[in-house]
Design a protein around this motif. Structure first.
Motif, mmCIF file in Angstrom:
data_model
loop_
_atom_site.group_PDB
_atom_site.id
_atom_site.type_symbol
_atom_site.label_atom_id
_atom_site.label_comp_id
_atom_site.label_asym_id
_atom_site.label_seq_id
_atom_site.Cartn_x
_atom_site.Cartn_y
_atom_site.Cartn_z
ATOM 1 N N THR A 82 -12.965 -6.637 0.637
ATOM 2 C CA THR A 82 -11.638 -7.180 0.954
ATOM 3 C C THR A 82 -10.644 -6.712 -0.094
ATOM 4 N N ILE A 83 -9.383 -6.625 0.316
ATOM 5 C CA ILE A 83 -8.319 -6.352 -0.652
ATOM 6 C C ILE A 83 -7.007 -6.832 -0.042
ATOM 7 N N ALA A 84 -6.215 -7.536 -0.801
ATOM 8 C CA ALA A 84 -4.928 -8.031 -0.280
ATOM 9 C C ALA A 84 -3.973 -8.323 -1.429
ATOM 10 N N THR A 85 -2.699 -8.097 -1.148
ATOM 11 C CA THR A 85 -1.616 -8.438 -2.080
ATOM 12 C C THR A 85 -0.680 -9.395 -1.355
ATOM 13 N N VAL A 86 -0.149 -10.380 -2.038
ATOM 14 C CA VAL A 86 0.788 -11.306 -1.367
ATOM 15 C C VAL A 86 2.003 -10.493 -0.917
ATOM 16 N N ALA A 89 4.778 -9.335 -3.287
ATOM 17 C CA ALA A 89 4.453 -8.475 -4.448
ATOM 18 C C ALA A 89 3.958 -7.093 -4.024
ATOM 19 N N ARG A 90 4.231 -6.716 -2.765
ATOM 20 C CA ARG A 90 3.702 -5.427 -2.288
ATOM 21 C C ARG A 90 4.522 -4.239 -2.777
ATOM 22 N N ARG A 91 3.927 -3.080 -2.680
ATOM 23 C CA ARG A 91 4.514 -1.792 -3.098
ATOM 24 C C ARG A 91 4.885 -1.799 -4.577
ATOM 25 N N ARG A 92 4.103 -2.519 -5.359
ATOM 26 C CA ARG A 92 4.295 -2.482 -6.817
ATOM 27 C C ARG A 92 3.042 -1.960 -7.510
ATOM 28 N N GLY A 93 2.121 -1.452 -6.720
ATOM 29 C CA GLY A 93 0.929 -0.846 -7.312
ATOM 30 C C GLY A 93 -0.214 -1.821 -7.587
ATOM 31 N N LEU A 94 -0.116 -3.053 -7.073
ATOM 32 C CA LEU A 94 -1.175 -4.028 -7.402
ATOM 33 C C LEU A 94 -2.491 -3.710 -6.695
ATOM 34 N N ALA A 95 -2.412 -3.344 -5.412
ATOM 35 C CA ALA A 95 -3.654 -3.000 -4.710
ATOM 36 C C ALA A 95 -4.277 -1.764 -5.356
ATOM 37 N N SER A 96 -3.431 -0.823 -5.755
ATOM 38 C CA SER A 96 -3.941 0.375 -6.441
ATOM 39 C C SER A 96 -4.689 -0.005 -7.714
ATOM 40 N N LEU A 97 -4.108 -0.935 -8.438
ATOM 41 C CA LEU A 97 -4.727 -1.395 -9.683
ATOM 42 C C LEU A 97 -6.112 -1.991 -9.409
ATOM 43 N N SER A 121 -4.931 0.174 13.326
ATOM 44 C CA SER A 121 -3.465 0.034 13.277
ATOM 45 C C SER A 121 -2.939 -0.219 11.863
ATOM 46 N N ASN A 122 -3.823 -0.413 10.892
ATOM 47 C CA ASN A 122 -3.386 -0.790 9.536
ATOM 48 C C ASN A 122 -3.055 0.462 8.716
ATOM 49 N N GLU A 123 -1.868 0.993 8.998
ATOM 50 C CA GLU A 123 -1.488 2.258 8.351
ATOM 51 C C GLU A 123 -1.260 2.092 6.858
ATOM 52 N N ALA A 124 -0.708 0.948 6.464
ATOM 53 C CA ALA A 124 -0.429 0.723 5.037
ATOM 54 C C ALA A 124 -1.724 0.829 4.233
ATOM 55 N N ALA A 125 -2.757 0.133 4.706
ATOM 56 C CA ALA A 125 -4.033 0.152 3.982
ATOM 57 C C ALA A 125 -4.653 1.551 4.009
ATOM 58 N N ARG A 127 -3.158 4.371 4.140
ATOM 59 C CA ARG A 127 -2.444 5.249 3.188
ATOM 60 C C ARG A 127 -2.868 4.961 1.758
ATOM 61 N N LEU A 128 -3.043 3.668 1.477
ATOM 62 C CA LEU A 128 -3.528 3.284 0.140
ATOM 63 C C LEU A 128 -4.864 3.977 -0.142
ATOM 64 N N TYR A 129 -5.783 3.901 0.841
ATOM 65 C CA TYR A 129 -7.125 4.451 0.622
ATOM 66 C C TYR A 129 -7.085 5.980 0.500
ATOM 67 N N VAL A 130 -6.276 6.629 1.343
ATOM 68 C CA VAL A 130 -6.167 8.097 1.268
ATOM 69 C C VAL A 130 -5.649 8.499 -0.104
ATOM 70 N N ARG A 131 -4.692 7.715 -0.591
ATOM 71 C CA ARG A 131 -4.134 8.013 -1.907
ATOM 72 C C ARG A 131 -5.200 7.944 -3.003
ATOM 73 N N HIS A 132 -6.220 7.136 -2.768
ATOM 74 C CA HIS A 132 -7.310 6.998 -3.739
ATOM 75 C C HIS A 132 -8.493 7.913 -3.424
HETATM 76 C C1 COA Z 1 -2.648 -2.844 2.161
HETATM 77 C C2 COA Z 1 -2.185 -3.687 0.966
HETATM 78 C C3 COA Z 1 -3.438 -4.267 0.286
HETATM 79 C C4 COA Z 1 -1.424 -2.757 -0.019
HETATM 80 O O1 COA Z 1 -1.096 -3.539 -1.168
HETATM 81 P P1 COA Z 1 0.051 -3.117 -2.206
HETATM 82 O O2 COA Z 1 -0.164 -3.900 -3.451
HETATM 83 O O3 COA Z 1 1.369 -3.190 -1.555
HETATM 84 O O4 COA Z 1 -0.309 -1.578 -2.436
HETATM 85 P P2 COA Z 1 0.234 -0.621 -3.613
HETATM 86 O O5 COA Z 1 1.587 -1.063 -4.059
HETATM 87 O O6 COA Z 1 -0.826 -0.477 -4.639
HETATM 88 O O7 COA Z 1 0.399 0.756 -2.807
HETATM 89 C C5 COA Z 1 -0.237 1.948 -3.224
HETATM 90 C C6 COA Z 1 0.059 3.034 -2.201
HETATM 91 O O8 COA Z 1 -0.489 2.673 -0.921
HETATM 92 C C7 COA Z 1 0.391 3.131 0.130
HETATM 93 N N1 COA Z 1 1.000 1.978 0.809
HETATM 94 C C8 COA Z 1 0.850 0.669 0.496
HETATM 95 N N2 COA Z 1 1.551 -0.093 1.373
HETATM 96 C C9 COA Z 1 2.149 0.762 2.249
HETATM 97 C C10 COA Z 1 3.001 0.588 3.369
HETATM 98 N N3 COA Z 1 3.395 -0.631 3.782
HETATM 99 N N4 COA Z 1 3.405 1.680 4.059
HETATM 100 C C11 COA Z 1 3.016 2.922 3.664
HETATM 101 N N5 COA Z 1 2.225 3.165 2.600
HETATM 102 C C12 COA Z 1 1.784 2.093 1.902
HETATM 103 C C13 COA Z 1 1.463 3.943 -0.579
HETATM 104 O O9 COA Z 1 0.970 5.273 -0.713
HETATM 105 C C14 COA Z 1 1.517 3.246 -1.916
HETATM 106 O O10 COA Z 1 2.074 4.029 -2.935
HETATM 107 P P3 COA Z 1 3.698 4.090 -3.117
HETATM 108 O O11 COA Z 1 4.191 2.667 -3.064
HETATM 109 O O12 COA Z 1 3.856 4.731 -4.450
HETATM 110 O O13 COA Z 1 4.192 4.902 -1.965
HETATM 111 C C15 COA Z 1 -1.202 -4.796 1.400
HETATM 112 O O14 COA Z 1 -0.228 -4.258 2.275
HETATM 113 C C16 COA Z 1 -1.869 -5.990 2.067
HETATM 114 O O15 COA Z 1 -2.306 -6.921 1.395
HETATM 115 N N6 COA Z 1 -1.966 -5.971 3.416
HETATM 116 C C17 COA Z 1 -2.578 -7.095 4.155
HETATM 117 C C18 COA Z 1 -4.066 -7.180 3.910
HETATM 118 C C19 COA Z 1 -4.755 -5.905 4.314
HETATM 119 O O16 COA Z 1 -4.420 -5.276 5.326
HETATM 120 N N7 COA Z 1 -5.772 -5.506 3.536
HETATM 121 C C20 COA Z 1 -6.574 -4.327 3.809
HETATM 122 C C21 COA Z 1 -7.680 -4.684 4.725
HETATM 123 S S1 COA Z 1 -8.686 -3.252 5.086
#
Ligand code: COA
Length: 176
Positions: A82-86, A89-97, A121-125, A127-132
Protein backbone atom coordinates in the motif's frame (compact mmCIF):
# COMPACT_ATOMS: atom_id res chain seq x y z
CA UNK A 1 4.22 3.28 11.82
CA UNK A 2 2.97 2.55 15.32
CA UNK A 3 -0.35 2.04 17.14
CA UNK A 4 -0.97 5.77 17.48
CA UNK A 5 -1.07 6.08 13.71
CA UNK A 6 -3.69 3.37 13.14
CA UNK A 7 -6.81 5.46 13.72
CA UNK A 8 -5.73 8.17 11.28
CA UNK A 9 -4.64 5.60 8.70
CA UNK A 10 -7.92 3.64 8.97
CA UNK A 11 -9.85 6.90 8.44
CA UNK A 12 -7.74 7.79 5.41
CA UNK A 13 -8.10 4.26 4.02
CA UNK A 14 -11.88 4.66 4.06
CA UNK A 15 -11.69 8.03 2.31
CA UNK A 16 -9.25 6.85 -0.37
CA UNK A 17 -10.16 3.23 -1.02
CA UNK A 18 -13.89 3.02 -0.10
CA UNK A 19 -15.17 -0.56 -0.05
CA UNK A 20 -11.64 -1.91 -0.45
CA UNK A 21 -10.25 0.00 2.54
CA UNK A 22 -8.25 -1.93 5.13
CA UNK A 23 -9.94 -1.96 8.54
CA UNK A 24 -8.22 -0.81 11.70
CA UNK A 25 -8.07 -4.46 12.79
CA UNK A 26 -6.30 -5.54 9.61
CA UNK A 27 -3.88 -2.64 9.90
CA UNK A 28 -3.13 -3.62 13.50
CA UNK A 29 -2.48 -7.23 12.44
CA UNK A 30 -0.15 -6.03 9.67
CA UNK A 31 1.72 -3.83 12.13
CA UNK A 32 2.09 -6.79 14.48
CA UNK A 33 3.82 -8.96 11.84
CA UNK A 34 6.12 -6.09 10.90
CA UNK A 35 7.86 -6.40 14.27
CA UNK A 36 10.43 -8.67 15.84
CA UNK A 37 13.10 -10.96 14.40
CA UNK A 38 10.65 -12.77 12.08
CA UNK A 39 9.16 -9.60 10.58
CA UNK A 40 8.53 -10.07 6.86
CA UNK A 41 7.09 -6.63 6.10
CA UNK A 42 7.66 -2.99 6.93
CA UNK A 43 5.28 -0.04 7.29
CA UNK A 44 6.33 3.61 7.32
CA UNK A 45 4.53 6.93 7.81
CA UNK A 46 5.35 10.52 6.97
CA UNK A 47 4.17 13.04 9.54
CA UNK A 48 4.32 16.81 9.76
CA UNK A 49 5.82 18.18 12.95
CA UNK A 50 3.34 21.07 12.99
CA UNK A 51 0.93 21.15 15.93
CA UNK A 52 -1.96 18.73 15.42
CA UNK A 53 -4.54 20.86 17.21
CA UNK A 54 -5.11 23.04 20.24
CA UNK A 55 -5.87 20.06 22.49
CA UNK A 56 -2.61 18.30 21.72
CA UNK A 57 -0.29 21.02 22.93
CA UNK A 58 1.60 20.54 19.70
CA UNK A 59 2.84 17.14 20.86
CA UNK A 60 1.29 14.94 18.23
CA UNK A 61 2.27 15.04 14.59
CA UNK A 62 -0.19 15.06 11.69
CA UNK A 63 -0.26 12.03 9.41
CA UNK A 64 0.63 12.94 5.81
CA UNK A 65 1.20 9.53 4.27
CA UNK A 66 1.85 5.85 4.84
CA UNK A 67 3.17 2.87 2.93
CA UNK A 68 3.90 -0.81 3.43
CA UNK A 69 6.06 -3.46 1.79
CA UNK A 70 6.20 -7.25 2.11
CA UNK A 71 9.85 -8.27 1.82
CA UNK A 72 9.70 -11.95 2.82
CA UNK A 73 13.04 -11.41 4.61
CA UNK A 74 14.64 -11.62 1.18
CA UNK A 75 13.40 -15.18 0.53
CA UNK A 76 11.24 -14.05 -2.40
CA UNK A 77 10.39 -10.98 -4.42
CA UNK A 78 9.00 -8.03 -2.46
CA UNK A 79 5.45 -6.67 -2.85
CA UNK A 80 4.44 -3.08 -2.37
CA UNK A 81 1.31 -3.56 -0.24
CA UNK A 82 0.00 0.00 0.00
CA UNK A 83 1.03 3.61 -0.45
CA UNK A 84 -0.98 6.81 0.03
CA UNK A 85 -0.52 10.51 0.69
CA UNK A 86 -3.27 12.71 2.14
CA UNK A 87 -4.84 14.80 -0.65
CA UNK A 88 -3.65 18.12 0.83
CA UNK A 89 0.01 17.00 0.81
CA UNK A 90 0.26 15.54 -2.70
CA UNK A 91 2.84 16.42 -5.36
CA UNK A 92 5.40 17.32 -2.71
CA UNK A 93 7.46 14.18 -3.09
CA UNK A 94 6.13 12.32 -0.04
CA UNK A 95 5.16 9.12 -1.86
CA UNK A 96 8.54 9.23 -3.59
CA UNK A 97 10.22 9.49 -0.21
CA UNK A 98 8.30 6.48 1.16
CA UNK A 99 8.82 4.42 -1.99
CA UNK A 100 12.57 5.10 -1.98
CA UNK A 101 12.71 4.05 1.65
CA UNK A 102 10.80 0.79 1.09
CA UNK A 103 12.66 -0.13 -2.09
CA UNK A 104 15.80 0.35 0.00
CA UNK A 105 14.35 -2.10 2.54
CA UNK A 106 13.69 -4.68 -0.20
CA UNK A 107 17.23 -4.26 -1.50
CA UNK A 108 18.68 -4.55 1.99
CA UNK A 109 16.64 -7.73 2.62
CA UNK A 110 18.06 -9.25 -0.57
CA UNK A 111 14.85 -9.35 -2.64
CA UNK A 112 15.51 -9.80 -6.37
CA UNK A 113 12.59 -7.56 -7.38
CA UNK A 114 9.65 -5.47 -6.14
CA UNK A 115 6.20 -6.17 -7.59
CA UNK A 116 2.96 -4.22 -7.23
CA UNK A 117 -0.58 -4.05 -8.58
CA UNK A 118 -2.24 -0.78 -9.48
CA UNK A 119 -5.67 0.04 -10.88
CA UNK A 120 -5.54 0.52 -14.63
CA UNK A 121 -7.18 3.96 -14.26
CA UNK A 122 -4.76 5.15 -11.55
CA UNK A 123 -2.46 7.19 -13.75
CA UNK A 124 -0.99 9.23 -10.89
CA UNK A 125 0.28 6.11 -9.13
CA UNK A 126 1.53 4.53 -12.36
CA UNK A 127 3.54 7.67 -13.14
CA UNK A 128 5.01 7.60 -9.65
CA UNK A 129 6.09 3.97 -10.14
CA UNK A 130 7.51 4.56 -13.65
CA UNK A 131 9.50 7.44 -12.24
CA UNK A 132 11.03 4.97 -9.77
CA UNK A 133 11.98 2.51 -12.51
CA UNK A 134 8.95 0.16 -12.38
CA UNK A 135 7.86 -1.40 -15.67
CA UNK A 136 4.39 -2.80 -16.49
CA UNK A 137 4.75 -6.55 -17.02
CA UNK A 138 1.20 -7.97 -16.92
CA UNK A 139 -2.48 -7.27 -16.53
CA UNK A 140 -4.75 -9.07 -14.05
CA UNK A 141 -8.32 -9.15 -15.36
CA UNK A 142 -10.88 -7.80 -12.86
CA UNK A 143 -8.38 -8.04 -10.00
CA UNK A 144 -10.23 -5.27 -8.15
CA UNK A 145 -13.84 -5.78 -7.04
CA UNK A 146 -15.23 -2.48 -5.78
CA UNK A 147 -15.50 -1.11 -8.41
CA UNK A 148 -14.40 -3.91 -10.75
CA UNK A 149 -11.27 -3.07 -12.70
CA UNK A 150 -8.16 -4.68 -14.15
CA UNK A 151 -4.84 -4.37 -12.32
CA UNK A 152 -1.60 -3.49 -14.02
CA UNK A 153 1.26 -5.51 -12.52
CA UNK A 154 4.50 -3.54 -12.35
CA UNK A 155 7.98 -4.71 -11.50
CA UNK A 156 11.26 -3.13 -10.43
CA UNK A 157 14.26 -5.44 -10.85
CA UNK A 158 16.76 -5.05 -8.01
CA UNK A 159 19.30 -7.53 -9.27
CA UNK A 160 19.65 -9.24 -12.65
CA UNK A 161 18.06 -12.63 -13.08
CA UNK A 162 20.65 -15.40 -13.49
CA UNK A 163 20.89 -16.50 -17.11
CA UNK A 164 20.62 -20.15 -18.21
CA UNK A 165 23.23 -22.48 -16.70
CA UNK A 166 26.53 -22.13 -18.54
CA UNK A 167 25.77 -18.65 -19.96
CA UNK A 168 28.39 -16.88 -17.85
CA UNK A 169 31.10 -19.34 -18.98
CA UNK A 170 30.12 -18.82 -22.63
CA UNK A 171 30.23 -15.02 -22.38
CA UNK A 172 33.53 -15.16 -20.48
CA UNK A 173 35.03 -17.45 -23.15
CA UNK A 174 33.85 -15.23 -26.01
CA UNK A 175 35.11 -12.04 -24.39
CA UNK A 176 38.47 -13.53 -23.36
C1 COA B 1 -0.34 8.08 -5.97
C2 COA B 1 0.00 8.90 -4.72
C3 COA B 1 0.46 7.92 -3.63
C4 COA B 1 1.15 9.88 -5.09
O1 COA B 1 1.52 10.56 -3.89
P1 COA B 1 2.33 11.94 -3.89
O2 COA B 1 2.89 12.13 -2.52
O3 COA B 1 1.50 13.01 -4.45
O4 COA B 1 3.49 11.61 -4.93
P2 COA B 1 4.85 12.43 -5.17
O5 COA B 1 4.65 13.87 -4.84
O6 COA B 1 5.97 11.71 -4.51
O7 COA B 1 4.99 12.30 -6.76
C5 COA B 1 6.15 11.77 -7.37
C6 COA B 1 5.92 11.72 -8.87
O8 COA B 1 4.83 10.83 -9.18
C7 COA B 1 4.08 11.35 -10.30
N1 COA B 1 2.75 11.78 -9.86
C8 COA B 1 2.26 11.78 -8.60
N2 COA B 1 0.98 12.22 -8.61
C9 COA B 1 0.66 12.50 -9.90
C10 COA B 1 -0.50 13.00 -10.55
N3 COA B 1 -1.62 13.30 -9.86
N4 COA B 1 -0.49 13.14 -11.89
C11 COA B 1 0.63 12.84 -12.60
N5 COA B 1 1.77 12.38 -12.06
C12 COA B 1 1.79 12.21 -10.72
C13 COA B 1 4.88 12.55 -10.79
O9 COA B 1 5.87 12.07 -11.69
C14 COA B 1 5.51 13.02 -9.50
O10 COA B 1 6.64 13.82 -9.68
P3 COA B 1 6.47 15.42 -9.95
O11 COA B 1 5.49 15.93 -8.93
O12 COA B 1 7.85 15.94 -9.77
O13 COA B 1 5.94 15.53 -11.34
C15 COA B 1 -1.20 9.76 -4.26
O14 COA B 1 -1.78 10.41 -5.37
C16 COA B 1 -2.28 8.97 -3.53
O15 COA B 1 -2.20 8.78 -2.31
N6 COA B 1 -3.30 8.48 -4.27
C17 COA B 1 -4.40 7.73 -3.64
C18 COA B 1 -3.94 6.38 -3.14
C19 COA B 1 -3.37 5.55 -4.26
O16 COA B 1 -3.86 5.56 -5.39
N7 COA B 1 -2.30 4.79 -3.95
C20 COA B 1 -1.66 3.90 -4.89
C21 COA B 1 -2.34 2.59 -4.89
S1 COA B 1 -1.57 1.47 -6.05
Amino acid sequence: MNEEDLEGIARLEGELFGAEAWSRGLLAAELEVSRGPWADRRYVVVESDEAHGADTGGQRATLLGYAGLYHARGLAGADLLTIATVPAARRRGLASLMLTELVGTARWAGCPEVLLEVRQSNEAAQRLYVRHGFVAIARRRRYYRAPPEDAVVMRLMLRPRPGPVGMSEISEASSG
